[in-house]
Design an enzyme around this catalytic site. Structure first.
Site, PDB file in Angstrom:
ATOM      1  N   HIS A 101       0.801  -1.229   0.000  1.00 28.17           N
ATOM      2  CA  HIS A 101       0.000   0.000   0.000  1.00 28.17           C
ATOM      3  C   HIS A 101       0.838   1.285   0.000  1.00 28.17           C
ATOM      4  O   HIS A 101       0.294   2.371  -0.174  1.00 28.17           O
ATOM      5  CB  HIS A 101      -0.976  -0.016   1.180  1.00 28.17           C
ATOM      6  CG  HIS A 101      -2.355   0.452   0.823  1.00 28.17           C
ATOM      7  ND1 HIS A 101      -3.491   0.051   1.490  1.00 28.17           N
ATOM      8  CD2 HIS A 101      -2.793   1.300  -0.148  1.00 28.17           C
ATOM      9  CE1 HIS A 101      -4.548   0.635   0.946  1.00 28.17           C
ATOM     10  NE2 HIS A 101      -4.155   1.402  -0.042  1.00 28.17           N
ATOM     11  N   ASP A 128     -10.034  -1.130   3.456  1.00 27.05           N
ATOM     12  CA  ASP A 128      -8.855  -1.699   4.108  1.00 27.05           C
ATOM     13  C   ASP A 128      -9.215  -2.166   5.518  1.00 27.05           C
ATOM     14  O   ASP A 128     -10.037  -1.530   6.191  1.00 27.05           O
ATOM     15  CB  ASP A 128      -7.772  -0.601   4.198  1.00 27.05           C
ATOM     16  CG  ASP A 128      -6.351  -1.135   4.372  1.00 27.05           C
ATOM     17  OD1 ASP A 128      -6.182  -2.138   5.076  1.00 27.05           O
ATOM     18  OD2 ASP A 128      -5.424  -0.518   3.817  1.00 27.05           O
ATOM     19  N   HIS A 130      -7.081  -1.944   7.757  1.00 23.69           N
ATOM     20  CA  HIS A 130      -6.246  -1.029   8.544  1.00 23.69           C
ATOM     21  C   HIS A 130      -6.501   0.398   8.076  1.00 23.69           C
ATOM     22  O   HIS A 130      -6.919   0.627   6.947  1.00 23.69           O
ATOM     23  CB  HIS A 130      -4.768  -1.373   8.341  1.00 23.69           C
ATOM     24  CG  HIS A 130      -4.464  -2.837   8.510  1.00 23.69           C
ATOM     25  ND1 HIS A 130      -4.539  -3.731   7.465  1.00 23.69           N
ATOM     26  CD2 HIS A 130      -4.123  -3.553   9.605  1.00 23.69           C
ATOM     27  CE1 HIS A 130      -4.247  -4.955   7.913  1.00 23.69           C
ATOM     28  NE2 HIS A 130      -3.995  -4.872   9.209  1.00 23.69           N
ATOM     29  N   ASP A 132      -4.003   2.675   7.989  1.00 21.86           N
ATOM     30  CA  ASP A 132      -2.752   3.156   7.384  1.00 21.86           C
ATOM     31  C   ASP A 132      -2.469   4.610   7.749  1.00 21.86           C
ATOM     32  O   ASP A 132      -2.074   5.415   6.908  1.00 21.86           O
ATOM     33  CB  ASP A 132      -2.779   2.972   5.856  1.00 21.86           C
ATOM     34  CG  ASP A 132      -2.845   1.500   5.459  1.00 21.86           C
ATOM     35  OD1 ASP A 132      -2.529   0.647   6.308  1.00 21.86           O
ATOM     36  OD2 ASP A 132      -3.219   1.203   4.312  1.00 21.86           O
ATOM     37  N   ASP A 229      -7.527  -2.392  -0.703  1.00 22.26           N
ATOM     38  CA  ASP A 229      -6.573  -3.347  -0.135  1.00 22.26           C
ATOM     39  C   ASP A 229      -7.329  -4.661   0.043  1.00 22.26           C
ATOM     40  O   ASP A 229      -8.351  -4.700   0.737  1.00 22.26           O
ATOM     41  CB  ASP A 229      -6.067  -2.812   1.216  1.00 22.26           C
ATOM     42  CG  ASP A 229      -4.991  -3.680   1.843  1.00 22.26           C
ATOM     43  OD1 ASP A 229      -5.066  -4.918   1.695  1.00 22.26           O
ATOM     44  OD2 ASP A 229      -4.101  -3.128   2.515  1.00 22.26           O
ATOM     45  N   ASP A 231      -6.920  -7.035   1.853  1.00 25.26           N
ATOM     46  CA  ASP A 231      -7.103  -7.515   3.226  1.00 25.26           C
ATOM     47  C   ASP A 231      -8.386  -6.978   3.866  1.00 25.26           C
ATOM     48  O   ASP A 231      -8.748  -7.381   4.974  1.00 25.26           O
ATOM     49  CB  ASP A 231      -5.868  -7.267   4.095  1.00 25.26           C
ATOM     50  CG  ASP A 231      -5.667  -5.822   4.541  1.00 25.26           C
ATOM     51  OD1 ASP A 231      -6.608  -5.021   4.522  1.00 25.26           O
ATOM     52  OD2 ASP A 231      -4.523  -5.494   4.930  1.00 25.26           O
ATOM     53  N   GLU A 274      -1.825  -5.197  -2.119  1.00 19.07           N
ATOM     54  CA  GLU A 274      -1.547  -6.163  -1.036  1.00 19.07           C
ATOM     55  C   GLU A 274      -1.965  -7.599  -1.367  1.00 19.07           C
ATOM     56  O   GLU A 274      -2.245  -8.384  -0.466  1.00 19.07           O
ATOM     57  CB  GLU A 274      -2.170  -5.698   0.296  1.00 19.07           C
ATOM     58  CG  GLU A 274      -1.641  -4.354   0.796  1.00 19.07           C
ATOM     59  CD  GLU A 274      -0.289  -4.428   1.512  1.00 19.07           C
ATOM     60  OE1 GLU A 274       0.200  -5.542   1.760  1.00 19.07           O
ATOM     61  OE2 GLU A 274       0.280  -3.359   1.818  1.00 19.07           O
TER      62      GLU A 274
END
Length: 302
Positions: A101, A128, A130, A132, A229, A231, A274
């Site tokens: 990312h 995402d 997360h 970030d 992302d 994830d 990712e």
């Protein structure tokens, strides 16, 4: 089917921003899964702008432990910026395949820089697990992929922020978050970035959350960038990701996010990041990623 677009396809082969090896091979896996063919099947044209490759982990200086591989990541961000800018100047919609990312530091900045002279700002929807939004002084790992959104909002290492923000907090949303660090929560509150956690998505449904994210990303902007992302998805359907976290978006929720991005008519650019083929099962995460891109570019069930 969506309106015809010229798609500028850019691969960024980098895993230096991540804590685990392998996401540098993500773009190859997406190409093996037939991403160009799928985009053309919707009725778009694909212009190949090539592959940018970061230096190898073994031969690249890690440098400061709170900003691992900063010099090389700055270099890749500049190259990504140039490639995305080239796509936009040709009138194409940039599609960036990652890679970790940290590449967003270059891609999103390029889109913002492209629209700024016309008096336009851009929004961002960051799908995402997360946020970030770590900074060098708060990072638990020193991995720059966990700082990308903070950088784009103008916070963090000056060599990455280049002295300014690419996106205003009121035009930024994170969707699908379920793994936030304490310092990130503080910065989210300070800046007023909207974070749709998995708890909120469970309670309200992904549709209303995405509608709100779209509204924020489009308010007074030229449009928005979708940074997806993989994830964000539940690892049971997307095992091949850089930083898996249990309890993510389902297959249909992921597609609905992308379908709504397409239907909004405000999507300026997008990236899929990712993807880690090393952890994948028979390229299923890559194939899922190809389908999500297709949905974001106008593929519909009916």
């Amino acid at each position: 089917m969506g309106d015809h677009r010229d798609i500028a396809l850019i691969s960024v082969s980098i895993d230096l921003g991540a804590g685990r090896r392998g996401v540098d091979m993500g773009p190859s896996a997406l190409r093996i899964a037939g991403i160009s063919r799928e985009i053309e099947a919707i009725g778009h044209t694909v212009s190949e702008l090539g592959t940018l490759t970061a230096g190898g982990l073994e031969t690249t200086e890690a440098g400061d432990t709170s900003l691992r591989f900063l010099s090389e990541i700055v270099h890749v961000a500049e190259e990504t910026h140039a490639a995305v800018s080239e796509g936009l100047s040709r009138g194409c919609t940039p599609l960036v395949l990652g890679g970790d990312h940290s590449l967003s530091i270059g891609s999103v900045a390029a889109v913002a820089d492209h629209y700024r002279p016309q008096g336009g700002s851009i929004g961002v929807i960051w799908v995402d697990a997360h946020a970030d939004m770590n900074r060098p002084r708060t990072t638990p790992s020193g991995n720059i992929h966990g700082m990308s959104l903070a950088v784009l909002l103008g916070h963090g290492e000056p060599r990455l922020t280049r002295g300014g923000a690419s996106v205003r907090p009121e035009n930024a949303s994170v969707l699908g978050a379920r793994d936030l660090d304490r310092a990130e929560k503080q910065l989210i509150r300070e800046l007023g970035v909207r974070v749709f956690t998995m708890s909120e998505i469970d309670e309200r449904g992904v549709g209303p959350c995405m509608d709100e994210a779209l509204e924020r990303a489009s308010a007074g902007t030229a449009g928005f960038h979708l940074s997806f992302d993989l994830d964000a998805l539940d690892p049971r359907i997307a095992p091949g990701v850089g930083t898996p976290v249990r309890g993510g978006l389902t297959y249909r929720e992921g597609h609905l996010v992308c379908e709504k991005a397409s239907r909004s008519g405000r999507l300026l650019s997008l990236e899929l990041v990712e993807l880690n083929p090393v952890l994948d099962d028979r390229n299923q995460t890559a194939e899922l990623g190809v389908g999500l891109v297709a949905s974001a570019l106008g593929a519909t069930i009916l």
